[in-house]
Design an enzyme around this catalytic site. Structure first.
Site, PDB file in Angstrom:
ATOM      1  N   ARG A  76       0.830  -1.258   0.210  1.00 44.17           N
ATOM      2  CA  ARG A  76      -0.059   0.091   0.106  1.00 44.17           C
ATOM      3  C   ARG A  76       0.905   1.420   0.121  1.00 44.17           C
ATOM      4  O   ARG A  76       2.124   1.180   0.127  1.00 44.17           O
ATOM      5  CB  ARG A  76      -1.062   0.054   1.217  1.00 44.17           C
ATOM      6  CG  ARG A  76      -0.131  -0.193   2.558  1.00 44.17           C
ATOM      7  CD  ARG A  76      -0.775   0.649   3.605  1.00 44.17           C
ATOM      8  NE  ARG A  76      -0.894   2.157   3.411  1.00 44.17           N
ATOM      9  CZ  ARG A  76       0.396   2.773   3.627  1.00 44.17           C
ATOM     10  NH1 ARG A  76       1.358   2.284   3.976  1.00 44.17           N
ATOM     11  NH2 ARG A  76       0.153   4.091   3.496  1.00 44.17           N
ATOM     12  N   GLY A  77       0.391   2.680  -0.059  1.00 41.63           N
ATOM     13  CA  GLY A  77       0.871   3.699  -0.527  1.00 41.63           C
ATOM     14  C   GLY A  77       0.903   3.873  -1.806  1.00 41.63           C
ATOM     15  O   GLY A  77       1.593   3.004  -2.559  1.00 41.63           O
ATOM     16  N   GLN A  97      -3.132   2.949   9.502  1.00 43.40           N
ATOM     17  CA  GLN A  97      -2.037   2.955   8.885  1.00 43.40           C
ATOM     18  C   GLN A  97      -0.937   3.829   9.626  1.00 43.40           C
ATOM     19  O   GLN A  97       0.394   3.606   9.872  1.00 43.40           O
ATOM     20  CB  GLN A  97      -2.005   3.618   7.427  1.00 43.40           C
ATOM     21  CG  GLN A  97      -2.313   2.441   6.436  1.00 43.40           C
ATOM     22  CD  GLN A  97      -3.866   2.739   6.267  1.00 43.40           C
ATOM     23  OE1 GLN A  97      -4.730   2.940   7.237  1.00 43.40           O
ATOM     24  NE2 GLN A  97      -4.494   2.555   5.100  1.00 43.40           N
ATOM     25  N   ASN A 101      -6.466  12.153  -0.894  1.00 42.20           N
ATOM     26  CA  ASN A 101      -5.396  11.451   0.014  1.00 42.20           C
ATOM     27  C   ASN A 101      -6.256  10.652   1.066  1.00 42.20           C
ATOM     28  O   ASN A 101      -7.691  10.856   0.960  1.00 42.20           O
ATOM     29  CB  ASN A 101      -4.406  12.176   0.671  1.00 42.20           C
ATOM     30  CG  ASN A 101      -3.183  11.730   1.580  1.00 42.20           C
ATOM     31  OD1 ASN A 101      -2.675  10.853   1.021  1.00 42.20           O
ATOM     32  ND2 ASN A 101      -3.083  11.903   2.816  1.00 42.20           N
ATOM     33  N   LYS A 102      -5.739   9.826   2.120  1.00 35.69           N
ATOM     34  CA  LYS A 102      -6.470   9.086   2.982  1.00 35.69           C
ATOM     35  C   LYS A 102      -7.530   9.833   3.717  1.00 35.69           C
ATOM     36  O   LYS A 102      -7.398  10.943   4.073  1.00 35.69           O
ATOM     37  CB  LYS A 102      -5.543   8.792   4.031  1.00 35.69           C
ATOM     38  CG  LYS A 102      -6.006   7.738   5.155  1.00 35.69           C
ATOM     39  CD  LYS A 102      -6.662   6.523   4.417  1.00 35.69           C
ATOM     40  CE  LYS A 102      -5.891   5.568   3.636  1.00 35.69           C
ATOM     41  NZ  LYS A 102      -6.729   4.568   2.994  1.00 35.69           N
ATOM     42  N   ARG A 136       6.375  29.543 -32.749  1.00 43.99           N
ATOM     43  CA  ARG A 136       6.716  28.773 -31.352  1.00 43.99           C
ATOM     44  C   ARG A 136       5.045  28.646 -30.569  1.00 43.99           C
ATOM     45  O   ARG A 136       4.975  28.270 -29.388  1.00 43.99           O
ATOM     46  CB  ARG A 136       7.526  30.092 -30.547  1.00 43.99           C
ATOM     47  CG  ARG A 136       8.917  29.903 -30.890  1.00 43.99           C
ATOM     48  CD  ARG A 136       9.531  30.825 -30.159  1.00 43.99           C
ATOM     49  NE  ARG A 136       9.043  32.383 -30.098  1.00 43.99           N
ATOM     50  CZ  ARG A 136       9.326  33.136 -29.257  1.00 43.99           C
ATOM     51  NH1 ARG A 136      10.380  33.091 -28.536  1.00 43.99           N
ATOM     52  NH2 ARG A 136       8.697  34.451 -29.533  1.00 43.99           N
ATOM     53  N   GLU A 192       5.796  43.294 -33.931  1.00 41.79           N
ATOM     54  CA  GLU A 192       6.567  44.634 -33.144  1.00 41.79           C
ATOM     55  C   GLU A 192       7.777  44.857 -34.186  1.00 41.79           C
ATOM     56  O   GLU A 192       8.390  45.754 -33.936  1.00 41.79           O
ATOM     57  CB  GLU A 192       7.184  43.551 -31.831  1.00 41.79           C
ATOM     58  CG  GLU A 192       7.574  44.592 -30.756  1.00 41.79           C
ATOM     59  CD  GLU A 192       8.183  44.024 -29.677  1.00 41.79           C
ATOM     60  OE1 GLU A 192       7.895  42.958 -29.570  1.00 41.79           O
ATOM     61  OE2 GLU A 192       8.726  44.510 -28.802  1.00 41.79           O
TER      62      GLU A 192
HETATM   63  O1  MRU Z   1      -4.902   3.086   1.511  1.00 41.84           O
HETATM   64  P1  MRU Z   1      -3.668   3.442   1.736  1.00 41.84           P
HETATM   65  O2  MRU Z   1      -2.711   2.921   2.774  1.00 41.84           O
HETATM   66  O3  MRU Z   1      -2.740   2.925   0.242  1.00 41.84           O
HETATM   67  O4  MRU Z   1      -3.515   4.824   1.440  1.00 41.84           O
HETATM   68  C1  MRU Z   1      -2.215   5.560   1.666  1.00 41.84           C
HETATM   69  C2  MRU Z   1      -2.236   7.156   1.601  1.00 41.84           C
HETATM   70  O5  MRU Z   1      -3.272   7.617   1.441  1.00 41.84           O
HETATM   71  C3  MRU Z   1      -0.954   7.792   1.638  1.00 41.84           C
HETATM   72  O6  MRU Z   1      -1.190   9.057   2.274  1.00 41.84           O
HETATM   73  C4  MRU Z   1      -0.675   8.145   0.015  1.00 41.84           C
HETATM   74  O7  MRU Z   1      -0.698   7.252  -0.680  1.00 41.84           O
HETATM   75  C5  MRU Z   1       0.958   8.725   0.185  1.00 41.84           C
HETATM   76  S1  MRU Z   1       1.945   7.526   0.547  1.00 41.84           S
HETATM   77  C6  MRU Z   1       3.402   8.229   0.166  1.00 41.84           C
END
Ligand code: MRU
Length: 508
Positions: free
Chosen positions: A45-46, A191, A242-243, A395, A432
């Site tokens: 995980r992570g 976690q 995030n989590k 460009r 210009e």
């Molecule tokens: O469900 P998980 O444990 O995989 O969730 C992980 C998170 O939310 C972490 O904050 C995120 O993946 C960053 S890990 C460097």
């Protein structure tokens, strides 16, 4: 530093994160089903760690599907789809899978080499992001050791080594700049309690564990100087997934006026997802909430809402720090993109004629990340207002192409005279420095379409006025005009007053 995940002779080897901190149970994964189960069950995980696992999964699939020098590419692709959908929220998983898959035509060894390259890069990437984040916090917070709040686990277990947000904490701790880390336990899978508390203890970093709901209360009580977290996906507009529990920390940090900093590798930034509302939030099994330590806590059959992640809107995020940049958002500092662009432009006096200050965009175009972000910003500014992009020679071509790619719409090129075959529509204009003409093929711009005109610089407005004439000359509509740089002193915007104009960086 020891890697949390590795390749060993046809197997992915790691440690089962579900059993930590007390049981260090090694995992040796030799089939795609085992890998998918390990990711889905959070044994691995992570976000960065699942990205590496995804890439190694493609290597494993190629290893299993290579027979007598022949690789079953279709089989590897089918495995890739299954692996990439093992968990939906962290973009790193599909990124790792895609990156390893990009070498599938070159055979199993090439796929493995790519996966190992990605694995090999991870520690340096995390260390660089962590260093930047530590620098940012030193500059933002009052001097003296910091009281830091973090959530979930972003340490060496969540990556290959070192960690992202926890890497920044290590960096600060090594410099004697951590007074205390408050680690949220991270319900329901803990976690924070099982992994972060363990990693902090291993490092001898002073810390206390708290229930998740104590985090916002601690911030409100003035017990926290800054919040540092990781991310699973950062949308193009800066919204951060995030989590679950991250959002309430950001709200509390915003209210208390303390920095809320996200540390994540570039691979977590997803320019294809416009905003947080488009991010799929994984919902997990009811038992994670109703049960504790194998025992049911809630009445039998209790319906459950169990999102694994939440989305923090960009306005609550002080900065997203990656290995290559610090994206500062929020009112005080603007989006950060204009400053990054300013850093990537060389101003050359008296070129091509005396008195002209030439804006050399070569360094801008040499930086893939800034081109991508600028294109995303332009696409965002005109979202829903264009069906195709008209890019102006020369460009304007690369940035126009990037905007068209980002928005998945057709690209049309407006060229200097004599370059296009068949019937053309022309418009002349003054520069210009000198005069010129732009042309498009008469059949190039569909009548009735809404065209976003994209160029590098808005100076006198002559080129963009001519481009607008080309659009209307084809019976199409100008959906908008976008340029990377605007030279305010030349007043070009006034010439374009009948159109919506967006420029990212202004030169006075
Ligand atoms: O469900 P998980 O444990 O995989 O969730 C992980 C998170 O939310 C972490 O904050 C995120 O993946 C960053 S890990 C460097």
């Amino acid at each position: 530093m020891e890697h949390a995940i590795a390749w060993d002779d046809g197997a992915i080897v790691t440690i089962d994160q579900r059993a930590l901190p007390d049981d260090h149970r090694p995992l040796r994964l030799t089939t795609i089903d085992e890998l998918i189960d390990a990711i889905a069950a959070l044994a691995i995980r992570g976000a960065p760690a699942v990205g590496v696992a995804g890439a190694l999964g493609i290597a494993l699939s190629a290893h299993l599907r290579a027979h007598e020098g022949e690789l079953d590419e279709a089989g590897v692709r089918a495995d890739a789809e299954r692996i990439a959908s093992a968990r939906p929220t962290a973009v790193n998983l599909e990124w790792g899978v895609r990156r390893a898959l990009s070498r599938v035509a070159d055979g199993a060894d090439a796929v493995l080499a790519e996966a190992l390259a990605l694995l090999g890069e991870d520690e340096a990437v995390n260390r660089a992001a962590a260093r930047r984040a530590a620098e940012f916090l030193r500059a933002r917070c009052a001097p003296g050791p910091l009281r830091i709040l973090t959530h979930c686990n972003t340490g060496r277990l969540a990556t290959v080594a070192w960690g992202t947000a926890l890497g920044a904490i290590r960096e600060l701790a090594a410099a004697g700049q951590v007074a205390e880390v408050l680690a949220g336990e991270t319900r329901p899978l803990l976690q924070g309690a099982r992994l972060t508390a363990w990693e902090l203890a291993e490092e001898g970093i002073p810390h206390r564990l708290c229930v998740d709901s104590a985090g916002p209360a601690a911030i409100a009580a003035g017990m926290v100087d800054c919040v540092i977290v990781g991310a699973d996906r950062v949308a193009a507009n800066g919204d951060v997934a995030n989590k679950i529990g991250t959002y309430s920390l950001a709200v509390a940090a915003g209210r208390a006026g303390i920095p809320f900093v996200v540390v994540a590798p570039e691979s977590t930034l997803d320019s294809r997802t416009f905003s947080g509302s488009e991010i799929e939030i994984e919902e997990r099994a009811a038992e994670e909430v109703t049960h504790h330590g194998g025992r049911r806590m809630a009445p039998e059959g209790t319906p459950v809402f169990n999102p694994a992640f939440d989305v923090t809107p960009s306005e609550l995020v002080t900065a997203v720090v990656t290995e290559t940049r610090t994206l500062v958002r929020g009112k005080e500092d603007g989006s950060g993109l204009p400053d990054r662009i300013a850093d990537r432009i060389d101003v050359i006096p008296d070129f091509p004629n005396k008195g002209v200050l030439f804006q050399d965009l070569a360094p801008f175009y040499a930086d893939a990340a800034i081109v991508r972000d600028t294109a995303a910003e332009m696409a965002r500014a005109f979202r829903g207002k264009f069906d195709c992009v008209l890019a102006l020679e020369a460009r304007g071509f690369p940035i126009g192409a990037a905007v068209a790619q980002h928005s998945d719409v057709p690209l049309i090129l407006a060229r200097k005279p004599g370059k296009l075959p068949g019937e053309v529509i022309s418009a002349g204009y003054g520069l210009e420095y000198g005069k010129d003409t732009l042309e498009v093929q008469a059949k190039g711009i569909p009548a009735g379409s809404r065209v976003l005109i994209v160029d590098d610089v808005l100076a006198t407005g002559g080129t963009l006025t001519a481009a607008a004439q080309l659009v209307t000359g084809c019976g199409a509509l100008v959906g908008g005009i976008a340029a990377i740089v605007e030279l305010d002193a030349l007043g070009g915007r006034a010439k374009l007053s009948s159109h919506e104009v967006f420029t990212v960086h202004h030169v006075a």
